[in-house]
Design an enzyme around this catalytic site. Structure first.
Site, PDB file in Angstrom:
ATOM      1  N   HIS A  44      -7.505 -21.219 -55.617  1.00 30.59           N
ATOM      2  CA  HIS A  44      -6.646 -20.633 -54.577  1.00 30.59           C
ATOM      3  C   HIS A  44      -7.391 -20.483 -53.250  1.00 30.59           C
ATOM      4  O   HIS A  44      -6.796 -20.628 -52.176  1.00 30.59           O
ATOM      5  CB  HIS A  44      -6.139 -19.247 -55.007  1.00 30.59           C
ATOM      6  CG  HIS A  44      -4.877 -19.267 -55.825  1.00 30.59           C
ATOM      7  ND1 HIS A  44      -3.704 -19.845 -55.383  1.00 30.59           N
ATOM      8  CD2 HIS A  44      -4.599 -18.760 -57.050  1.00 30.59           C
ATOM      9  CE1 HIS A  44      -2.769 -19.696 -56.316  1.00 30.59           C
ATOM     10  NE2 HIS A  44      -3.278 -19.052 -57.330  1.00 30.59           N
TER      11      HIS A  44
ATOM     12  N   HIS B 208      -8.918 -21.082 -61.765  1.00 32.90           N
ATOM     13  CA  HIS B 208      -7.589 -20.989 -61.135  1.00 32.90           C
ATOM     14  C   HIS B 208      -7.670 -20.181 -59.835  1.00 32.90           C
ATOM     15  O   HIS B 208      -7.140 -20.601 -58.794  1.00 32.90           O
ATOM     16  CB  HIS B 208      -6.620 -20.335 -62.132  1.00 32.90           C
ATOM     17  CG  HIS B 208      -5.232 -20.164 -61.615  1.00 32.90           C
ATOM     18  ND1 HIS B 208      -4.162 -20.876 -62.086  1.00 32.90           N
ATOM     19  CD2 HIS B 208      -4.721 -19.352 -60.647  1.00 32.90           C
ATOM     20  CE1 HIS B 208      -3.066 -20.522 -61.441  1.00 32.90           C
ATOM     21  NE2 HIS B 208      -3.377 -19.582 -60.560  1.00 32.90           N
ATOM     22  N   GLU B 209      -8.345 -19.031 -59.889  1.00 33.60           N
ATOM     23  CA  GLU B 209      -8.386 -18.145 -58.712  1.00 33.60           C
ATOM     24  C   GLU B 209      -9.257 -18.730 -57.601  1.00 33.60           C
ATOM     25  O   GLU B 209      -8.911 -18.634 -56.417  1.00 33.60           O
ATOM     26  CB  GLU B 209      -8.889 -16.750 -59.109  1.00 33.60           C
ATOM     27  CG  GLU B 209      -8.013 -16.027 -60.135  1.00 33.60           C
ATOM     28  CD  GLU B 209      -6.547 -15.956 -59.758  1.00 33.60           C
ATOM     29  OE1 GLU B 209      -6.229 -15.926 -58.547  1.00 33.60           O
ATOM     30  OE2 GLU B 209      -5.703 -15.942 -60.670  1.00 33.60           O
TER      31      GLU B 209
ATOM     32  N   CYS C 274       1.274 -19.534 -62.592  1.00 38.86           N
ATOM     33  CA  CYS C 274       0.794 -18.933 -61.345  1.00 38.86           C
ATOM     34  C   CYS C 274       1.884 -18.048 -60.746  1.00 38.86           C
ATOM     35  O   CYS C 274       3.047 -18.448 -60.717  1.00 38.86           O
ATOM     36  CB  CYS C 274       0.428 -20.050 -60.358  1.00 38.86           C
ATOM     37  SG  CYS C 274      -0.179 -19.447 -58.779  1.00 38.86           S
TER      38      CYS C 274
HETATM   39 ZN    ZN Z   1      -2.257 -18.643 -59.078  1.00 43.32          ZN
END
Ligand code: ZN
Length: 209
Positions: free
Chosen positions: A164, A160-161, A118
């Protein structure tokens, strides 16, 4: 314009980002922000960037997986990861649904475990288990509804995004015993199968299905 990428420890990375209205998406401010996020992601370089990573608590993500980023991997590694070219695109207010397999089991039960990193936690990487297949409903940069069906590495990027946007970092999901510097990942583990990495680093997932 390149924006500063917020690093782990900043509260914005731990907050739930707010949704954007259609009018906001079409506004000059957000259109400009999308351009700056694209430039920042390409400059890093990264395959995805979420608005909290540039300090904006908004449900906005840019993604692009270019062939040039995939050069370090062999054809076999790309195939194993189901990693393919993903053109630049924008997701706003995404809703993620993990695909279920034919027997009704959650496809998270199918191991899909690889090193992940990341831009907000630089210098490190760790094994992270991710669902193989999913669907995302969202708006694009023109505030049009979109449905994305993704698998493999693209599905990993999306998870993953979108994490966030919910204040979640990959370190919350990683197999912590596999945490590795990027340098060591390249030097020691680059060509090692996942199960062997888990076994040699003593990750408990090595013995679970
Ligand atoms: Zn990330």
């Amino acid at each position: 314009m390149r924006l500063k990428i917020v690093q782990a420890g900043e509260e914005v990375l731990r907050q739930r980002a707010r949704a954007l209205t259609r009018d906001e998406i079409l506004s000059p401010r957000i259109q400009e922000l999308i351009e700056h996020m694209r430039d920042t992601m390409r400059d890093a370089p990264g395959v995805g960037l979420a608005a909290p990573q540039i300090g904006e608590s908004l449900q906005l993500v840019v993604i692009e997986d270019r062939a040039e980023y995939q050069r370090e991997l062999t054809a076999a590694q790309l195939a194993e990861r189901d990693r393919k070219y993903v053109p630049f695109h924008v997701l706003v207010n995404p809703k993620l649904t993990i695909a279920t397999s034919k027997d009704g089991q959650n496809s998270r039960n199918t191991p899909n475990i690889f090193f992940e990193g990341c831009l907000s936690v630089p210098g490190y990487t760790a094994l992270v288990s991710r669902a193989n297949a999913l669907t995302v409903e969202c708006l694009n940069e023109r505030a049009e509804s979109m449905t994305i069906s993704a698998s493999g590495w693209y599905a990993r990027i999306l998870q993953h995004e979108i994490d966030h946007l919910n204040g979640i970092l990959y370190v919350d999901r990683m197999e912590s015993r596999t945490l590795t510097t990027l340098e060591n990942a390249r030097r020691i583990w680059k060509d090692t199968p996942t199960a062997e990495i888990q076994s040699r680093l003593g990750s408990k997932s090595a013995t679970t299905s």
